[in-house]
Design a protein around this motif. Structure first.
Motif, PDB file in Angstrom:
ATOM      1  N   THR A   1      34.330  60.073  27.981  1.00  0.00           N
ATOM      2  CA  THR A   1      34.844  61.131  26.586  1.00  0.00           C
ATOM      3  C   THR A   1      36.431  61.829  27.095  1.00  0.00           C
ATOM      4  O   THR A   1      37.294  61.910  26.239  1.00  0.00           O
ATOM      5  CB  THR A   1      33.828  61.726  26.057  1.00  0.00           C
ATOM      6  OG1 THR A   1      33.087  62.542  26.789  1.00  0.00           O
ATOM      7  CG2 THR A   1      32.763  60.087  25.205  1.00  0.00           C
ATOM      8  N   LEU A   2      36.080  62.473  27.844  1.00  0.00           N
ATOM      9  CA  LEU A   2      37.075  62.922  28.681  1.00  0.00           C
ATOM     10  C   LEU A   2      38.033  62.908  29.276  1.00  0.00           C
ATOM     11  O   LEU A   2      37.029  62.620  30.414  1.00  0.00           O
ATOM     12  CB  LEU A   2      36.399  64.577  28.457  1.00  0.00           C
ATOM     13  CG  LEU A   2      36.375  65.428  26.809  1.00  0.00           C
ATOM     14  CD1 LEU A   2      35.954  66.426  27.223  1.00  0.00           C
ATOM     15  CD2 LEU A   2      37.270  65.010  25.868  1.00  0.00           C
ATOM     16  N   PRO A   3      38.978  63.230  29.904  1.00  0.00           N
ATOM     17  CA  PRO A   3      39.806  62.984  30.973  1.00  0.00           C
ATOM     18  C   PRO A   3      38.531  64.230  32.122  1.00  0.00           C
ATOM     19  O   PRO A   3      39.151  64.883  31.403  1.00  0.00           O
ATOM     20  CB  PRO A   3      40.926  63.376  30.850  1.00  0.00           C
ATOM     21  CG  PRO A   3      41.317  63.471  29.954  1.00  0.00           C
ATOM     22  CD  PRO A   3      40.107  63.338  29.139  1.00  0.00           C
ATOM     23  N   ALA A   4      38.826  64.143  33.628  1.00  0.00           N
ATOM     24  CA  ALA A   4      38.466  64.910  34.631  1.00  0.00           C
ATOM     25  C   ALA A   4      39.390  65.682  34.544  1.00  0.00           C
ATOM     26  O   ALA A   4      40.707  65.192  35.170  1.00  0.00           O
ATOM     27  CB  ALA A   4      37.759  63.919  35.425  1.00  0.00           C
ATOM     28  N   PRO A   5      39.159  66.811  35.317  1.00  0.00           N
ATOM     29  CA  PRO A   5      40.337  68.079  35.530  1.00  0.00           C
ATOM     30  C   PRO A   5      40.661  67.233  36.786  1.00  0.00           C
ATOM     31  O   PRO A   5      39.630  67.152  37.226  1.00  0.00           O
ATOM     32  CB  PRO A   5      39.764  68.975  35.180  1.00  0.00           C
ATOM     33  CG  PRO A   5      38.205  68.905  35.657  1.00  0.00           C
ATOM     34  CD  PRO A   5      38.455  67.806  34.860  1.00  0.00           C
ATOM     35  N   ALA A   6      42.123  67.099  36.960  1.00  0.00           N
ATOM     36  CA  ALA A   6      42.085  66.962  38.754  1.00  0.00           C
ATOM     37  C   ALA A   6      41.474  68.001  39.368  1.00  0.00           C
ATOM     38  O   ALA A   6      42.515  69.774  38.994  1.00  0.00           O
ATOM     39  CB  ALA A   6      43.980  67.021  38.763  1.00  0.00           C
ATOM     40  N   MET A   7      41.521  67.961  40.664  1.00  0.00           N
ATOM     41  CA  MET A   7      41.615  69.000  41.942  1.00  0.00           C
ATOM     42  C   MET A   7      42.315  69.542  42.260  1.00  0.00           C
ATOM     43  O   MET A   7      43.702  69.373  42.773  1.00  0.00           O
ATOM     44  CB  MET A   7      40.701  68.358  42.974  1.00  0.00           C
ATOM     45  CG  MET A   7      39.881  69.318  44.218  1.00  0.00           C
ATOM     46  SD  MET A   7      38.801  69.032  45.919  1.00  0.00           S
ATOM     47  CE  MET A   7      38.269  68.344  44.859  1.00  0.00           C
ATOM     48  N   ALA A   8      43.147  70.511  42.311  1.00  0.00           N
ATOM     49  CA  ALA A   8      43.975  71.608  42.833  1.00  0.00           C
ATOM     50  C   ALA A   8      44.260  71.472  43.695  1.00  0.00           C
ATOM     51  O   ALA A   8      42.830  71.187  44.795  1.00  0.00           O
ATOM     52  CB  ALA A   8      44.048  72.939  42.329  1.00  0.00           C
ATOM     53  N   ALA A   9      45.420  71.211  44.936  1.00  0.00           N
ATOM     54  CA  ALA A   9      45.677  70.805  45.790  1.00  0.00           C
ATOM     55  C   ALA A   9      45.092  71.984  46.710  1.00  0.00           C
ATOM     56  O   ALA A   9      45.695  73.056  46.582  1.00  0.00           O
ATOM     57  CB  ALA A   9      47.443  70.767  46.248  1.00  0.00           C
ATOM     58  N   GLY A  10      44.477  71.835  48.406  1.00  0.00           N
ATOM     59  CA  GLY A  10      44.101  72.812  49.037  1.00  0.00           C
ATOM     60  C   GLY A  10      42.552  73.564  48.651  1.00  0.00           C
ATOM     61  O   GLY A  10      42.284  74.042  48.471  1.00  0.00           O
ATOM     62  N   SER A  11      41.723  73.080  47.358  1.00  0.00           N
ATOM     63  CA  SER A  11      40.881  73.383  47.094  1.00  0.00           C
ATOM     64  C   SER A  11      39.607  72.676  46.580  1.00  0.00           C
ATOM     65  O   SER A  11      38.704  72.880  46.195  1.00  0.00           O
ATOM     66  CB  SER A  11      40.938  73.766  45.623  1.00  0.00           C
ATOM     67  OG  SER A  11      41.562  72.493  45.210  1.00  0.00           O
ATOM     68  N   VAL A  12      39.144  72.285  48.506  1.00  0.00           N
ATOM     69  CA  VAL A  12      38.281  71.171  48.309  1.00  0.00           C
ATOM     70  C   VAL A  12      37.200  72.365  48.635  1.00  0.00           C
ATOM     71  O   VAL A  12      37.349  73.560  49.469  1.00  0.00           O
ATOM     72  CB  VAL A  12      38.488  70.503  49.725  1.00  0.00           C
ATOM     73  CG1 VAL A  12      37.223  69.827  50.260  1.00  0.00           C
ATOM     74  CG2 VAL A  12      39.653  69.466  50.253  1.00  0.00           C
ATOM     75  N   PRO A  13      36.335  72.579  47.412  1.00  0.00           N
ATOM     76  CA  PRO A  13      35.016  72.582  47.675  1.00  0.00           C
ATOM     77  C   PRO A  13      34.056  72.886  49.165  1.00  0.00           C
ATOM     78  O   PRO A  13      34.381  72.200  49.791  1.00  0.00           O
ATOM     79  CB  PRO A  13      33.860  71.791  46.552  1.00  0.00           C
ATOM     80  CG  PRO A  13      34.576  71.438  45.898  1.00  0.00           C
ATOM     81  CD  PRO A  13      36.363  70.982  46.177  1.00  0.00           C
TER      82      PRO A  13
END
Length: 335
Positions: A7-19
């Protein structure tokens, strides 16, 4: 390949923010992917040669970038789950490597290439887990297009092209006789060669069709109709192109018409037909590309998925087992 509605687009992962909980699994995936590609390097070398040197498969050079883009679109959803290595994925790795070995032993490159690709797809399942693989269903499925295929359908496409062309030539008032792939007209004898079969056009359109169908449509009916268009339109268009070459040749000569046709077909014709197909489907697009497939919230509701994830595997064990399987397959190929 069953991507479903979101239903909603997923937020993109910010560069360099790998959990933090993704860093080790991603390193593990790189390691096992390298091991599998090293074990099956002969097939990857053959595939890359075909992508690079054979114009029928030049478009496959774009597939890895398309897959990367699709994964990036799902990056935000991936951060909402934790990777859980899945031991049944190792069974698929074994099956894929057996397929690769069978292809190498029999000399059937299609089997060997498919085995090499499926081994990497199965590695994602083994190392990142079932939930992650479901989120990445579309990019993983697009990996199937890394396997060069299409030569098998060249002969029937030649005959279809010849029949369409001669029918249109006769309708235009130009007398023509057909015998197999040979079309005899007052301007000369035309042969529908392999290069004129339209397989390059058809394979490229099918690849694009899958990408568009599963990123822009949610309805299976519309997906099916769009895929049908991506198969039927290029076949018909190629017949029209062959007819146009024969018809123009009646005025300017067969040699001049054929040379002009190859330039137009290679640089202009495909782009025009592609644009027309996309323009015709545009008004029925139902969603944005980032909404493709499932989302983490939808997967969280699947009880069977939680039960399946009890078949977990220690990350180190997943890496060791996959690398061992790759080494065994490489040794078996040398025997």
């Amino acid at each position: 390949m069953p991507p479903e509605q979101s239903t909603l687009p997923a937020p993109a992962m910010a560069a360099g923010s790998v959990p933090a909980d993704w860093r080790a699994p991603l390193v593990a995936l790189v390691v096992v992917s390298f091991a599998l590609m090293l074990a099956t390097v002969s097939s990857w070398g053959e595939m890359f040669h075909q992508w690079w040197a054979i114009d029928t498969y030049n478009h496959l050079l774009l597939v890895p970038f398309i897959m990367g883009w699709l994964v990036w679109l799902k990056a935000g959803e991936l951060t909402r789950i934790a990777p859980k290595p899945f031991w049944p994925g190792l069974v698929l790795v074994v099956a894929a490597l057996c397929l690769w070995l069978a292809g190498r032993a029999s000399g059937i490159n299609l089997l060997a290439h498919a085995g090499a690709v499926v081994a990497l797809q199965a590695a994602v399942l083994s190392v990142l887990g079932l939930r992650a693989a479901l989120l990445l269903a579309l990019p993983l499925a697009m990996g199937a297009f890394l396997v060069p295929f299409g030569d098998e359908i060249i002969p029937p496409l030649q005959f279809v092209t010849a029949e369409i062309a001669v029918t249109l030539v006769r309708w235009s008032g130009v007398p023509a006789q057909i015998e197999g792939l040979h079309i005899d007209t007052p301007a000369g004898l035309f042969i529908v060669a392999e290069a004129c079969s339209g397989v390059k056009f058809l394979v490229a359109m099918a690849t694009l069709g899958v990408l568009v169908a599963f990123t822009r449509f949610a309805s299976w009916r519309r997906r099916a109709l769009f895929m049908a268009a991506c198969v039927i339109v290029p076949i018909l268009a190629n017949g029209v192109r062959a007819f146009a070459t024969i018809y123009v040749a009646q005025s300017i000569g067969a040699e001049a018409a054929t040379g002009f046709d190859h330039i137009i077909y290679g640089w202009v014709f495909f782009a025009i037909v592609l644009a027309l197909v996309l323009a015709g489907a545009w008004r029925w697009f139902e969603r944005e590309p980032e909404q493709h497939g499932w989302d983490a919230a939808s997967l969280a509701k699947w009880d069977w998925l939680s039960r399946a994830e009890t078949h977990a595997l220690a990350p180190a064990s997943a890496v060791l087992a996959t690398c061992s399987l790759a080494a065994i397959a490489a040794l078996a190929a040398m025997l």
